[in-house]
Design a protein around this motif. Structure first.
Motif, PDB file in Angstrom:
ATOM      1  N   PHE A 223       0.810  -1.228   0.000  1.00 14.37           N
ATOM      2  CA  PHE A 223       0.000   0.000   0.000  1.00 14.37           C
ATOM      3  C   PHE A 223       0.841   1.276   0.000  1.00 14.37           C
ATOM      4  O   PHE A 223       0.569   2.217  -0.765  1.00 14.37           O
ATOM      5  CB  PHE A 223      -0.919  -0.009   1.227  1.00 14.37           C
ATOM      6  N   HIS A 224       1.853   1.373   0.856  1.00 16.86           N
ATOM      7  CA  HIS A 224       2.459   2.666   1.154  1.00 16.86           C
ATOM      8  C   HIS A 224       3.313   3.302   0.046  1.00 16.86           C
ATOM      9  O   HIS A 224       3.200   4.512  -0.175  1.00 16.86           O
ATOM     10  CB  HIS A 224       3.278   2.571   2.448  1.00 16.86           C
ATOM     11  N   PRO A 225       4.193   2.571  -0.649  1.00 19.20           N
ATOM     12  CA  PRO A 225       5.055   3.281  -1.618  1.00 19.20           C
ATOM     13  C   PRO A 225       4.297   4.021  -2.706  1.00 19.20           C
ATOM     14  O   PRO A 225       4.538   5.214  -2.958  1.00 19.20           O
ATOM     15  CB  PRO A 225       5.918   2.149  -2.203  1.00 19.20           C
ATOM     16  N   GLU A 226       3.360   3.335  -3.387  1.00 19.12           N
ATOM     17  CA  GLU A 226       2.616   4.008  -4.448  1.00 19.12           C
ATOM     18  C   GLU A 226       1.662   5.057  -3.894  1.00 19.12           C
ATOM     19  O   GLU A 226       1.447   6.098  -4.521  1.00 19.12           O
ATOM     20  CB  GLU A 226       1.831   2.985  -5.281  1.00 19.12           C
ATOM     21  N   SER A 227       1.091   4.814  -2.722  1.00 16.76           N
ATOM     22  CA  SER A 227       0.184   5.806  -2.145  1.00 16.76           C
ATOM     23  C   SER A 227       0.918   7.090  -1.807  1.00 16.76           C
ATOM     24  O   SER A 227       0.399   8.193  -2.014  1.00 16.76           O
ATOM     25  CB  SER A 227      -0.476   5.232  -0.886  1.00 16.76           C
ATOM     26  N   SER A 228       2.139   6.966  -1.285  1.00 15.36           N
ATOM     27  CA  SER A 228       2.940   8.147  -0.990  1.00 15.36           C
ATOM     28  C   SER A 228       3.284   8.904  -2.266  1.00 15.36           C
ATOM     29  O   SER A 228       3.272  10.138  -2.301  1.00 15.36           O
ATOM     30  CB  SER A 228       4.218   7.733  -0.253  1.00 15.36           C
ATOM     31  N   ARG A 229       3.585   8.168  -3.336  1.00 13.85           N
ATOM     32  CA  ARG A 229       3.861   8.818  -4.623  1.00 13.85           C
ATOM     33  C   ARG A 229       2.622   9.534  -5.142  1.00 13.85           C
ATOM     34  O   ARG A 229       2.709  10.635  -5.696  1.00 13.85           O
ATOM     35  CB  ARG A 229       4.331   7.785  -5.649  1.00 13.85           C
ATOM     36  N   MET A 230       1.441   8.937  -4.983  1.00 14.38           N
ATOM     37  CA  MET A 230       0.199   9.577  -5.409  1.00 14.38           C
ATOM     38  C   MET A 230      -0.005  10.902  -4.680  1.00 14.38           C
ATOM     39  O   MET A 230      -0.412  11.900  -5.290  1.00 14.38           O
ATOM     40  CB  MET A 230      -0.986   8.649  -5.145  1.00 14.38           C
ATOM     41  N   ALA A 231       0.276  10.912  -3.367  1.00 14.20           N
ATOM     42  CA  ALA A 231       0.166  12.156  -2.605  1.00 14.20           C
ATOM     43  C   ALA A 231       1.154  13.195  -3.124  1.00 14.20           C
ATOM     44  O   ALA A 231       0.824  14.381  -3.240  1.00 14.20           O
ATOM     45  CB  ALA A 231       0.408  11.887  -1.122  1.00 14.20           C
ATOM     46  N   TYR A 232       2.362  12.764  -3.451  1.00 15.58           N
ATOM     47  CA  TYR A 232       3.384  13.661  -3.982  1.00 15.58           C
ATOM     48  C   TYR A 232       2.923  14.260  -5.311  1.00 15.58           C
ATOM     49  O   TYR A 232       3.040  15.471  -5.537  1.00 15.58           O
ATOM     50  CB  TYR A 232       4.682  12.877  -4.164  1.00 15.58           C
ATOM     51  N   MET A 233       2.372  13.434  -6.195  1.00 16.18           N
ATOM     52  CA  MET A 233       1.951  13.900  -7.511  1.00 16.18           C
ATOM     53  C   MET A 233       0.730  14.810  -7.437  1.00 16.18           C
ATOM     54  O   MET A 233       0.524  15.652  -8.316  1.00 16.18           O
ATOM     55  CB  MET A 233       1.660  12.697  -8.418  1.00 16.18           C
ATOM     56  N   ALA A 234      -0.084  14.661  -6.396  1.00 16.94           N
ATOM     57  CA  ALA A 234      -1.273  15.503  -6.241  1.00 16.94           C
ATOM     58  C   ALA A 234      -1.002  16.740  -5.397  1.00 16.94           C
ATOM     59  O   ALA A 234      -1.921  17.505  -5.112  1.00 16.94           O
ATOM     60  CB  ALA A 234      -2.404  14.691  -5.611  1.00 16.94           C
ATOM     61  N   SER A 235       0.269  16.963  -5.023  1.00 17.50           N
ATOM     62  CA  SER A 235       0.593  18.005  -4.042  1.00 17.50           C
ATOM     63  C   SER A 235       0.535  19.420  -4.590  1.00 17.50           C
ATOM     64  O   SER A 235       0.346  20.369  -3.829  1.00 17.50           O
ATOM     65  CB  SER A 235       1.994  17.761  -3.474  1.00 17.50           C
ATOM     66  N   GLY A 236       0.747  19.593  -5.883  1.00 12.53           N
ATOM     67  CA  GLY A 236       0.799  20.940  -6.445  1.00 12.53           C
ATOM     68  C   GLY A 236       1.915  21.780  -5.838  1.00 12.53           C
ATOM     69  O   GLY A 236       1.818  23.012  -5.785  1.00 12.53           O
ATOM     70  N   GLY A 237       2.987  21.154  -5.398  1.00 15.90           N
ATOM     71  CA  GLY A 237       4.112  21.865  -4.799  1.00 15.90           C
ATOM     72  C   GLY A 237       4.054  21.962  -3.293  1.00 15.90           C
ATOM     73  O   GLY A 237       5.060  22.211  -2.636  1.00 15.90           O
ATOM     74  N   LYS A 238       2.875  21.768  -2.692  1.00 16.87           N
ATOM     75  CA  LYS A 238       2.723  21.792  -1.230  1.00 16.87           C
ATOM     76  C   LYS A 238       3.019  20.388  -0.694  1.00 16.87           C
ATOM     77  O   LYS A 238       2.145  19.665  -0.221  1.00 16.87           O
ATOM     78  CB  LYS A 238       1.325  22.236  -0.837  1.00 16.87           C
ATOM     79  N   ARG A 239       4.287  20.005  -0.751  1.00 13.61           N
ATOM     80  CA  ARG A 239       4.617  18.600  -0.541  1.00 13.61           C
ATOM     81  C   ARG A 239       4.454  18.162   0.905  1.00 13.61           C
ATOM     82  O   ARG A 239       3.963  17.057   1.173  1.00 13.61           O
ATOM     83  CB  ARG A 239       6.054  18.342  -1.024  1.00 13.61           C
ATOM     84  N   SER A 240       4.897  18.989   1.846  1.00 12.17           N
ATOM     85  CA  SER A 240       4.718  18.615   3.249  1.00 12.17           C
ATOM     86  C   SER A 240       3.229  18.594   3.613  1.00 12.17           C
ATOM     87  O   SER A 240       2.782  17.712   4.353  1.00 12.17           O
ATOM     88  CB  SER A 240       5.463  19.589   4.167  1.00 12.17           C
TER      89      SER A 240
END
Length: 401
Positions: A118-135
């Motif tokens: 679950f975690h690796p791809e889910s974390s990448r999805m959050a990164y890609m949806a961040s719009g630069g607001k990564r934290s």
């Protein structure tokens, strides 16, 4: 083409969906330690055996994550969350019917495998949806997991502890719901993967640091993970027993203390993400791990009311680091988002499992109070955050994906 998010905005529907499915995933995980008092009584387990249950689950949840992350860096899997939920569903059903120690270990191993997928791809999805607001994006993702972990002990206290281990089967609805949410996220992610594949000569910005400095920074972050997750293991796995023994309270009352801590962790995670984007990730990391030290040092010696206050403060401060640690590591090595996410989530789970096993052994050979006296010194390791470079002030260079 340089990969950046300066002209984009966070994709909040996806971020909230990823956060919600993280809630469901971590709720299933949170059931395991929440039923330890029940398992201890029904199966006559020692603290060492309880520690081994956590060790098996956490090792399964950790050892595969860097492998999964490395694979998905090369071959993204838009529906990996659905596979993860399938493993968790099977593991949870077996856990409800596991009436011997060996079957308990097998069932929690399967839940751990689901988590590792679950975690690796889910974390990448959050990164890609961040719009630069990564934290911020990482904290929204993480707060879902924290909320799921926080809900588990409360719902277990009211729906499982009074009825017994078989009642766990009712929570099988959780991973089934997760598969539905994963389908929605996977369709969005599949489009994003197609868009990225269509772009030629794509490059990203990476810190202009020598390899030795990058390696040193990763080692420092891993040391901070050890400090943080050994301490968290002492709370999530044994705090019920500590408060029951010290204050003479019931299992349900002890679960409420754990609920306070886990809710504080969820709130602290969100605050850590906001402050990481605003003030710099290095300083949030440093404050979070080292700043909790005076409260952790006091916790083993205070009265009933002060224990409740301190456990909330500790949860708020300690949890604020993890979104910044993950994003900091991703920014160090932006070409390997999946591998880095898998490494750090996996290492965190692994240290939590190892910490639980070691602390359980020490509790059997000393006392439950003694392990809290020892663990109170762990946050002092946070001083090593001083050696992290400030990436917001570091020159960057373009590197090809």
């Amino acid at each position: 083409m340089v990969s950046n998010f300066k002209n984009s905005k966070p994709v909040f529907p996806i971020l909230f969906a990823v956060s919600f499915i993280h809630l469901l995933n971590d709720f299933v995980q949170g059931i395991i330690p929440s039923v330890y008092p029940l398992l201890k009584d029904e199966h006559h387990l020692s603290f060492s055996q309880i520690g081994m249950i956590t060790f098996v689950y956490q090792i399964a949840a950790s050892i595969f994550q860097p492998v999964v992350g490395s694979y998905t860096d090369k071959y993204p899997q838009p529906y990996s969350q659905m596979i993860a939920m399938a493993f968790s569903l099977v593991g949870l059903v077996l856990f409800a019917q596991a009436h011997n120690y060996e079957m308990i270990l097998i069932s929690v191993f399967l839940v751990g495998v689901g988590s590792s997928i679950f975690h690796p791809e889910s974390s990448r999805m959050a990164y890609m949806a961040s719009g630069g607001k990564r934290s911020l994006a990482q904290s929204i993702f993480q707060i879902g997991g924290n909320a799921g972990t926080a809900l588990a002990p409360i719902l277990v206290a009211f729906f499982i502890l009074p009825k017994g281990q078989d009642a766990i089967i009712w929570f099988a609805i959780v991973p089934i719901l997760g598969k539905v949410v994963a389908l929605y996220i996977g369709r969005w992610y599949k489009v994003k993967i197609a868009d990225r594949t269509a772009v030629k000569n794509k490059v990203v910005l990476a810190p202009d640091l020598p390899n030795s400095r990058v390696i040193m920074s990763v080692v420092v972050l891993l040391l901070l993970i050890i400090s943080k997750y050994f301490y968290i293991a002492s709370i999530t796995n044994y705090f019920q027993f500590f408060t029951m023994e010290k204050f003479g309270i019931s299992e349900v009352q002890a679960q409420v203390f754990l609920f306070y801590f886990l809710i504080a962790v969820a709130v602290g995670t969100l605050l850590g993400g906001i402050f990481g984007d605003r003030f710099g990730r290095k300083y949030v990391i440093w404050f979070s791990v080292l700043g909790v030290a005076p409260f952790a040092l006091a916790l083993p010696y205070v009265d009933f009311t002060t224990t409740g206050i301190l456990i909330v403060i500790i949860g708020l401060i300690l949890s604020s680091a993890f979104p910044s640690i993950i994003v900091y590591a991703q920014e160090l090595l932006p070409k390997k988002l999946g591998m880095i996410s898998g490494l750090f989530y996996g290492f965190a789970f692994g240290m939590g499992g190892l910490g639980s096993a070691l602390l359980g052994w020490y509790a059997d050979h000393t006392s439950i109070a003694f392990i809290y006296q020892i663990c109170s010194y762990l946050p002092l390791i946070g001083i090593v955050a001083y050696f992290l470079p400030d990436l917001q002030r570091t020159p960057h260079k373009e590197v090809e994906l």
